[in-house]
Write a protein that holds these residues in place. Structure first.
Motif, PDB file in Angstrom:
ATOM      1  N   UNK A  98       3.869  -2.664   9.144  1.00 55.93           N
ATOM      2  CA  UNK A  98       2.717  -3.510   9.405  1.00 55.93           C
ATOM      3  C   UNK A  98       1.532  -3.179   8.522  1.00 55.93           C
ATOM      4  N   UNK A  99       0.598  -4.122   8.429  1.00 57.62           N
ATOM      5  CA  UNK A  99      -0.481  -4.024   7.445  1.00 57.62           C
ATOM      6  C   UNK A  99      -1.603  -3.058   7.782  1.00 57.62           C
ATOM      7  N   UNK A 100      -1.594  -2.424   8.954  1.00 64.08           N
ATOM      8  CA  UNK A 100      -2.715  -1.539   9.314  1.00 64.08           C
ATOM      9  C   UNK A 100      -2.310  -0.073   9.376  1.00 64.08           C
ATOM     10  N   UNK A 101      -1.136   0.263   8.858  1.00 67.01           N
ATOM     11  CA  UNK A 101      -0.641   1.638   8.948  1.00 67.01           C
ATOM     12  C   UNK A 101      -0.162   2.152   7.607  1.00 67.01           C
ATOM     13  N   UNK A 102      -0.308   3.464   7.410  1.00 69.32           N
ATOM     14  CA  UNK A 102       0.418   4.170   6.358  1.00 69.32           C
ATOM     15  C   UNK A 102       1.618   4.823   7.020  1.00 69.32           C
ATOM     16  N   UNK A 103       2.797   4.492   6.548  1.00 67.16           N
ATOM     17  CA  UNK A 103       4.035   4.980   7.142  1.00 67.16           C
ATOM     18  C   UNK A 103       5.027   5.168   6.019  1.00 67.16           C
ATOM     19  N   UNK A 111      -6.702   6.042  20.664  1.00 67.85           N
ATOM     20  CA  UNK A 111      -8.148   6.110  20.437  1.00 67.85           C
ATOM     21  C   UNK A 111      -8.893   6.259  21.764  1.00 67.85           C
ATOM     22  N   UNK A 112      -9.848   7.185  21.830  1.00 69.49           N
ATOM     23  CA  UNK A 112     -10.609   7.367  23.070  1.00 69.49           C
ATOM     24  C   UNK A 112     -11.720   6.331  23.255  1.00 69.49           C
ATOM     25  N   UNK A 113     -12.005   5.560  22.211  1.00 67.00           N
ATOM     26  CA  UNK A 113     -13.113   4.608  22.286  1.00 67.00           C
ATOM     27  C   UNK A 113     -12.911   3.517  21.230  1.00 67.00           C
ATOM     28  N   UNK A 114     -13.784   2.525  21.260  1.00 68.63           N
ATOM     29  CA  UNK A 114     -13.769   1.490  20.219  1.00 68.63           C
ATOM     30  C   UNK A 114     -14.502   2.019  18.992  1.00 68.63           C
ATOM     31  N   UNK A 115     -14.086   1.554  17.822  1.00 74.58           N
ATOM     32  CA  UNK A 115     -14.793   1.955  16.626  1.00 74.58           C
ATOM     33  C   UNK A 115     -13.994   1.755  15.358  1.00 74.58           C
ATOM     34  N   UNK A 116     -14.535   2.253  14.267  1.00 73.87           N
ATOM     35  CA  UNK A 116     -13.874   2.192  12.967  1.00 73.87           C
ATOM     36  C   UNK A 116     -13.233   3.542  12.710  1.00 73.87           C
ATOM     37  N   UNK A 117     -11.942   3.530  12.444  1.00 72.00           N
ATOM     38  CA  UNK A 117     -11.221   4.781  12.271  1.00 72.00           C
ATOM     39  C   UNK A 117     -11.159   5.156  10.795  1.00 72.00           C
ATOM     40  N   UNK A 162      -4.423   3.090   8.783  1.00 68.63           N
ATOM     41  CA  UNK A 162      -4.974   3.094   7.430  1.00 68.63           C
ATOM     42  C   UNK A 162      -6.402   2.550   7.417  1.00 68.63           C
ATOM     43  N   UNK A 163      -7.196   3.034   8.363  1.00 69.43           N
ATOM     44  CA  UNK A 163      -8.556   2.550   8.460  1.00 69.43           C
ATOM     45  C   UNK A 163      -8.589   1.222   9.201  1.00 69.43           C
ATOM     46  N   UNK A 164      -9.733   0.868   9.713  1.00 67.14           N
ATOM     47  CA  UNK A 164      -9.866  -0.403  10.400  1.00 67.14           C
ATOM     48  C   UNK A 164     -10.437  -0.222  11.786  1.00 67.14           C
TER      49      UNK A 164
END
Length: 332
Positions: free
Chosen positions: A143-148, A262-268, A313-315
């Motif tokens: 998928x487009x949101x991960x480095x794997x 994730x423990x909260x909402x935000x930008x990783x 991968x960020x987001x």
């Protein structure tokens, strides 16, 4: 009453055959025609290769089409059936799920003949193609949101003999990682349907969000290695070069501890890379709040010494969305 699913050609005829698997029309859409390639060279292993189960994972369809180009000269025995795109509506829309009914094809197997279009696709595959194979390679990407890393994956199987055969087949790809993923037995997964029929099922994965030449070459090399291991083609298997090294390792996960949420909402912001070996307490990422530039960010630290299988991968992430998938070496 519409006719049932059917093939437009005879899979048992020798040599190269090409045609379609017709998925009947329903109340939601017209009939679909899935392109099918078959190469039958007599006695030997029976392999089904599929791609395009999820419409936003396009590496599988590309590698499947590459196989069609060179297999006729390379295959020495047995039969290989290739369906490069299992879910044409999803691929055309570049969406994970089928846009017509919103369903995930990999959660509706074995399907329903009188169901919605996604269920009818699963029904057609389950009834007409799965029984024709002993082994299945399902080509995905993460998928487009991960480095794997380029990997083969399977889930724990209660039948220990089938589990051993499946791990051996997954390792034969010689990709950087083989992962036995302690994933919940989600009803409707393609591999569970295959396992229930005693089939060896290997899912190939890689991630990063873009279709790169290097990853595609590694992916194709892995499939070639597996074909050699099955005895369908001749040659010498080699570990592909990934991150400047040739290596392959078999890992396992434990639920739910290895699914770092994730423990909260935000930008990783990731602070480690896939396949990094990290120790308990190490920083693997930072979660930045989006609603305040002055609010403190949150350090995401590792709960136990592990190997990072995959990393966001960020987001932007919501509460309890996965940030990382962790594992450790499998003893077998």
């Amino acid at each position: 009453m519409s006719e049932g699913p059917h093939l437009t050609f005879d899979l048992d005829q020798p040599g190269i055959s090409q045609g379609h698997l017709v998925v009947p029309k329903g109340a939601d859409c017209e009939a679909l025609s899935l392109s099918v390639f078959s190469l039958n060279k007599g006695a030997g292993p029976r392999l089904l290769i599929t791609g395009g189960c999820h419409g936003n994972e396009l590496e599988g369809p590309i590698v499947a089409r590459r196989l069609v180009e060179w297999l006729p000269e390379a295959q020495t025995c047995g039969r290989i059936i290739i369906v490069s795109v299992l879910n044409p509506p999803a691929v055309q829309a570049f969406t994970r799920n089928t846009p017509i009914d919103g369903l995930n094809l990999n959660r509706v197997f074995p399907g329903r003949a009188n169901g919605s279009v996604t269920e009818r696709i699963a029904d057609a595959i389950s009834r007409l193609l799965l029984p024709m194979a002993d082994t299945v390679f399902d080509l995905h990407s993460f998928g487009p949101t991960w480095d794997f890393p380029p990997s083969t994956t399977t889930h724990p199987i209660a039948d220990q003999d089938l589990m051993a055969k499946t791990i051996k087949m997954a390792e034969a790809f010689k990709l950087p990682m083989t992962l036995v993923w302690d994933h919940p037995d989600t009803p409707g997964m393609f591999d569970i349907s295959a396992h229930n029929q005693g089939k060896v099922f290997v899912c190939a994965e890689l991630g990063g969000g873009t279709i790169g030449a290097e990853n595609l070459a590694i992916y194709e090399a892995g499939v070639r290695n597996a074909l050699i291991a099955l005895g369908l083609i001749e040659g010498k298997a080699e570990c592909p070069i990934f991150r400047q090294r040739k290596s392959s390792q078999t890992l396992q996960t434990r639920r739910p501890a290895d699914e770092l949420a994730s423990p909260a909402r935000g930008i990783f912001e990731p602070r480690c890379s896939m396949l990094d070996e990290v120790k308990q307490g190490d920083l693997i990422g930072i979660l930045h709040p989006m609603d305040s530039s002055s609010a403190a960010s949150t350090d995401i630290r590792l709960p136990s010494t592990s190997i990072v299988c995959g990393i966001r991968s960020g987001g932007y992430v919501e509460v309890n969305e996965w940030l990382a998938l962790l594992a450790r070496s499998l003893a077998h």
